[in-house]
Design an enzyme around this catalytic site. Structure first.
Site, PDB file in Angstrom:
ATOM      1  N   ASP A  98       0.602  -1.060  -0.235  1.00 53.20           N
ATOM      2  CA  ASP A  98      -0.028   0.060  -0.028  1.00 53.20           C
ATOM      3  C   ASP A  98       1.135   0.944  -0.103  1.00 53.20           C
ATOM      4  OD1 ASP A  98      -2.052   1.836   0.210  1.00 53.20           O
ATOM      5  OD2 ASP A  98      -2.174   1.238   2.900  1.00 53.20           O
ATOM      6  N   ASN A 122      -0.087   4.745  -0.062  1.00 53.75           N
ATOM      7  CA  ASN A 122      -0.874   6.040   0.590  1.00 53.75           C
ATOM      8  C   ASN A 122      -1.764   6.007   1.681  1.00 53.75           C
ATOM      9  OD1 ASN A 122      -3.691   4.358  -0.749  1.00 53.75           O
ATOM     10  ND2 ASN A 122      -4.102   5.744  -2.238  1.00 53.75           N
ATOM     11  N   ASP A 127      -4.072   4.183   2.743  1.00 54.14           N
ATOM     12  CA  ASP A 127      -5.691   3.857   2.839  1.00 54.14           C
ATOM     13  C   ASP A 127      -5.703   1.987   3.176  1.00 54.14           C
ATOM     14  OD1 ASP A 127      -5.515   2.102   0.812  1.00 54.14           O
ATOM     15  OD2 ASP A 127      -6.848   3.412  -0.174  1.00 54.14           O
ATOM     16  N   ASP A 187      -1.826  -1.278  -4.220  1.00 58.48           N
ATOM     17  CA  ASP A 187      -1.879  -0.125  -5.108  1.00 58.48           C
ATOM     18  C   ASP A 187      -1.523  -0.477  -6.292  1.00 58.48           C
ATOM     19  OD1 ASP A 187      -0.236   1.496  -4.255  1.00 58.48           O
ATOM     20  OD2 ASP A 187      -1.694   2.274  -2.867  1.00 58.48           O
ATOM     21  N   ASP A 202      -4.866 -10.696 -15.127  1.00 61.10           N
ATOM     22  CA  ASP A 202      -5.792 -11.420 -15.395  1.00 61.10           C
ATOM     23  C   ASP A 202      -7.365 -10.854 -16.059  1.00 61.10           C
ATOM     24  OD1 ASP A 202      -7.723 -14.034 -13.751  1.00 61.10           O
ATOM     25  OD2 ASP A 202      -5.701 -12.835 -12.246  1.00 61.10           O
ATOM     26  N   ASP A 227      -9.845 -16.283 -16.759  1.00 57.60           N
ATOM     27  CA  ASP A 227      -9.761 -17.321 -14.900  1.00 57.60           C
ATOM     28  C   ASP A 227     -10.950 -17.991 -16.028  1.00 57.60           C
ATOM     29  OD1 ASP A 227     -10.772 -16.620 -12.305  1.00 57.60           O
ATOM     30  OD2 ASP A 227     -12.703 -15.613 -12.997  1.00 57.60           O
ATOM     31  N   GLU A 250      -7.374 -20.631 -16.680  1.00 59.59           N
ATOM     32  CA  GLU A 250      -8.106 -21.794 -15.294  1.00 59.59           C
ATOM     33  C   GLU A 250      -9.193 -22.436 -15.916  1.00 59.59           C
ATOM     34  OE1 GLU A 250      -9.136 -21.295 -11.141  1.00 59.59           O
ATOM     35  OE2 GLU A 250     -10.645 -20.026 -11.940  1.00 59.59           O
ATOM     36  N   HIS A 291      -3.871 -17.934  -4.709  1.00 53.91           N
ATOM     37  CA  HIS A 291      -4.630 -16.851  -3.781  1.00 53.91           C
ATOM     38  C   HIS A 291      -6.124 -16.859  -3.447  1.00 53.91           C
ATOM     39  CE1 HIS A 291      -6.386 -16.497  -7.300  1.00 53.91           C
ATOM     40  NE2 HIS A 291      -7.662 -15.981  -7.580  1.00 53.91           N
ATOM     41  N   ASP A 292      -6.330 -17.849  -4.224  1.00 56.97           N
ATOM     42  CA  ASP A 292      -7.681 -19.545  -3.533  1.00 56.97           C
ATOM     43  C   ASP A 292      -7.008 -20.044  -3.213  1.00 56.97           C
ATOM     44  OD1 ASP A 292      -9.119 -17.392  -5.421  1.00 56.97           O
ATOM     45  OD2 ASP A 292      -9.064 -18.840  -7.007  1.00 56.97           O
TER      46      ASP A 292
HETATM   47  C1  NOJ Z   1     -10.852 -18.078  -9.915  1.00 57.79           C
HETATM   48  C2  NOJ Z   1     -10.793 -16.604  -9.341  1.00 57.79           C
HETATM   49  O1  NOJ Z   1      -9.366 -17.237  -9.019  1.00 57.79           O
HETATM   50  C3  NOJ Z   1     -11.208 -17.064  -7.444  1.00 57.79           C
HETATM   51  O2  NOJ Z   1     -10.633 -16.223  -6.861  1.00 57.79           O
HETATM   52  C4  NOJ Z   1     -12.354 -16.079  -8.381  1.00 57.79           C
HETATM   53  O3  NOJ Z   1     -13.110 -16.365  -7.212  1.00 57.79           O
HETATM   54  C5  NOJ Z   1     -13.061 -16.875  -9.283  1.00 57.79           C
HETATM   55  N1  NOJ Z   1     -12.773 -17.290  -9.952  1.00 57.79           N
HETATM   56  C6  NOJ Z   1     -14.336 -15.828  -9.703  1.00 57.79           C
HETATM   57  O4  NOJ Z   1     -14.013 -15.200 -10.481  1.00 57.79           O
END
Ligand code: NOJ
Length: 560
Positions: free
Chosen positions: A21, A23, A25, A29, A98, A199, A256, A329-330
């Site tokens: 980050d 700034n 907040d 960013d 993405d 995605d 993906e 990130h999932d």
């Molecule tokens: C896969 C993404 O990696 C995930 O973070 C997202 O919630 C779903 N697709 C829906 O876009």
């Protein structure tokens, strides 16, 4: 095998909200990312993948886009983006975005128009159906709990959303949608970006007639999964997209695609197929889920991992290309999930890294993985931010009255916020991520796990990643070598060779905390050897015919 830059690259994924980050907040960013480019260069990264930075109401942290041509105001401006791209390129790196085109946000102008009336010209941009027997059109279940159908009062019909109800699915059967999406993709490519991570793209086609799923009790998949995943029409669309747009640019693409095995994956990445360069598959990340699907928490076995990954390594070799990862990130943090984030934290993080970076394919590093960031376990559901976690908790605990502690245990193990806590830069307050209050709490272990300390420690996880990445650049066999599993039945040691012409690697990985003995198979003759990397110090002349391994020990030899 065809040589090409994206096979030789190492990709680093940034989740912008949690990276840096600038700034105060509390939200990461673009200027924050800019300030860390030298750090990524130092690590040896070739390609940066940015999770979505487009305008979005953030129901799913940017995976719900309301304007494909605008930058999310919390992240900065288009000018910041242009500077970032220039600075990435100036350092000899590339940048991929993405691309989220299975769905948009319900706040996208297309959807606002689409829902306004049945005869609006944008009505068919999305998938609308009338209900059945007083309920939704079929029994399909969304990835984030509940039905995939949302009733809309205004027109008395249901719209389809495979993810949250604020993420309506686009109708890819509508040529107008296709045309608008193509223009948008070209617009970004003409700006000079270097490709896309695409995605949830295996869901862009839905079964004709939208039939009920006859097997709703199979918990491994959400109900209806097979009717909106990896259908033939997805490939028709992707071949067209490739021919008309992607093939005109020197870019990389990674789709993906959940639910595919190697043979299905080859339909996406086969070198003769002209769809994508590689896909993310999830067979290996499912080994600790059992029959309960995503939220299952089961012990996992090394034999399963070997079986799955060996299949991918051999079936794609010379035909397609693998994307290699444990983290994103999932996913929960790999060192907590498949390593030991306590006693052998450093050793096991290095072991997992050695594995990913010595397989055939393109390795992906997810932010914080390179310093061994771990899972979090917030006590209260109030501390969580992820819509998937919050919906799951609401459905199971609030609506169904299931045991709260059991559900929290699953969230601690499998929840996506494990990987979304802020990047741990240093020991200052909030881990140096922000001068304000972060949008999600930092993991309290930042005083011991942070970038600054590791940059100075020659034995750190960071410096180990750096060394691994350099090895890939130095020896072609890391990239192009053929994978062969050895010691197939060993339940603790995962060992294999990679061979390219007269170069041969031997990779020995003790995946657990025991001290098993590695015995070199007779078929492998070793005249001379060079230890390229290891996570313990090894005596220079140690023989490798028979070695007692230390907990989580990893070694990579170049054999002659
Ligand atoms: C896969 C993404 O990696 C995930 O973070 C997202 O919630 C779903 N697709 C829906 O876009």
């Amino acid at each position: 095998m065809k040589r090409i830059w994206w096979k030789e690259a190492v990709v680093y994924q940034i989740y912008p909200r949690s990276f840096m980050d600038s700034n105060g907040d509390g939200i990461g960013d673009l200027k924050g990312i800019l300030s860390k480019l030298d750090y990524l260069k130092e690590l040896g990264i070739d390609v940066i993948w940015l999770s979505p930075i487009y305008e979005s109401p953030n129901d799913d942290n940017g995976y719900d886009i309301s304007d494909y041509y605008g930058i999310m105001s919390e992240f900065g401006t288009m000018e910041d983006f242009d500077t970032l791209l220039e600075e990435v390129h100036g350092r000899g790196m590339k940048l991929i975005m993405d691309l989220v085109v299975n769905h948009t946000s319900d706040e996208h102008p297309w959807f606002i128009e689409s829902r306004s009336s049945k005869d609006n010209p944008k009505r068919d941009y999305y998938i609308w159906k009338t209900g059945k027997d007083g309920g939704p059109p079929n029994n399909w279940e969304s990835f984030f709990s509940g039905s995939t159908w949302e009733y809309d009062e205004a027109t008395g019909e249901y719209y389809l959303h495979l993810f949250t109800k604020k993420q309506p699915d686009l109708n890819w059967n509508n040529p107008e949608v296709v045309k608008d999406i193509y223009s948008m993709i070209k617009w970004w490519l003409d700006k000079g970006i270097d490709g896309f991570r695409v995605d949830a793209i295996n869901h862009m086609g839905k079964a004709e007639g939208f039939p009920d799923d006859p097997n709703p009790e199979d918990q491994r998949w959400n109900t209806g999964y097979k009717m909106f995943s990896n259908l033939p029409q997805v490939h028709e669309q992707l071949q067209k997209l490739n021919k008309e747009v992607l093939s005109h640019y020197d870019i990389m693409t990674v789709g993906e695609t959940s639910g595919v095995g190697p043979q299905e994956a080859l339909l996406y990445v086969g070198e003769d197929r002209n769809e994508f360069n590689m896909v993310f598959q999830f067979e290996h990340t499912g080994i600790d889920s059992g029959v309960q699907g995503k939220w299952g928490v089961e012990p996992w076995s090394l034999l399963d991992l070997k079986k799955i990954m060996s299949k991918w390594q051999t079936e794609l070799y010379e035909k397609g290309w693998n994307a290699l990862f444990f983290n994103n990130h999932d996913q929960p943090r790999a060192v907590s999930r498949f390593g030991d984030d306590k006693k052998y934290w450093s050793e096991s993080a290095k072991l997992l890294a050695t594995y990913i970076h010595t397989l055939s394919g393109t390795p992906y590093v997810y932010q914080g993985e390179e310093i061994g960031m771990t899972n979090v376990a917030f006590d209260s559901i109030e501390s969580y931010r992820d819509v998937e976690i919050l919906n799951y908790y609401r459905e199971k605990v609030v609506e169904q009255g299931q045991d709260r502690d059991e559900i929290m245990k699953r969230i601690h193990h499998k929840g996506r916020d494990n990987s979304r806590t802020p990047m741990q830069w240093n020991t200052s307050e909030q881990a140096g991520f922000t001068t304000g209050t972060p949008w999600i709490a930092v993991n309290e272990n930042y005083p011991t796990i942070n970038v600054e300390d590791q940059l100075h420690d020659p034995h750190s996880i960071f410096n180990y990643y750096k060394e691994l990445i350099q090895l890939r650049k130095k020896h072609d066999v890391f990239v192009y070598g053929n994978y062969e599993l050895i010691l197939e039945e060993d339940e603790e040691i995962y060992a294999y060779t990679r061979t390219l012409g007269d170069q041969k690697l031997l990779v020995i990985l003790n995946f657990f905390g025991g001290t098993p003995t590695f015995r070199l198979p007779n078929s492998l003759k070793v005249e001379a050897k060079e230890l390229l990397i290891s996570n313990y110090s090894v005596e220079e002349n140690e023989q490798i015919e028979e070695v007692t391994l230390k907990p989580y020990e990893a070694r990579v030899y170049l054999l002659k």
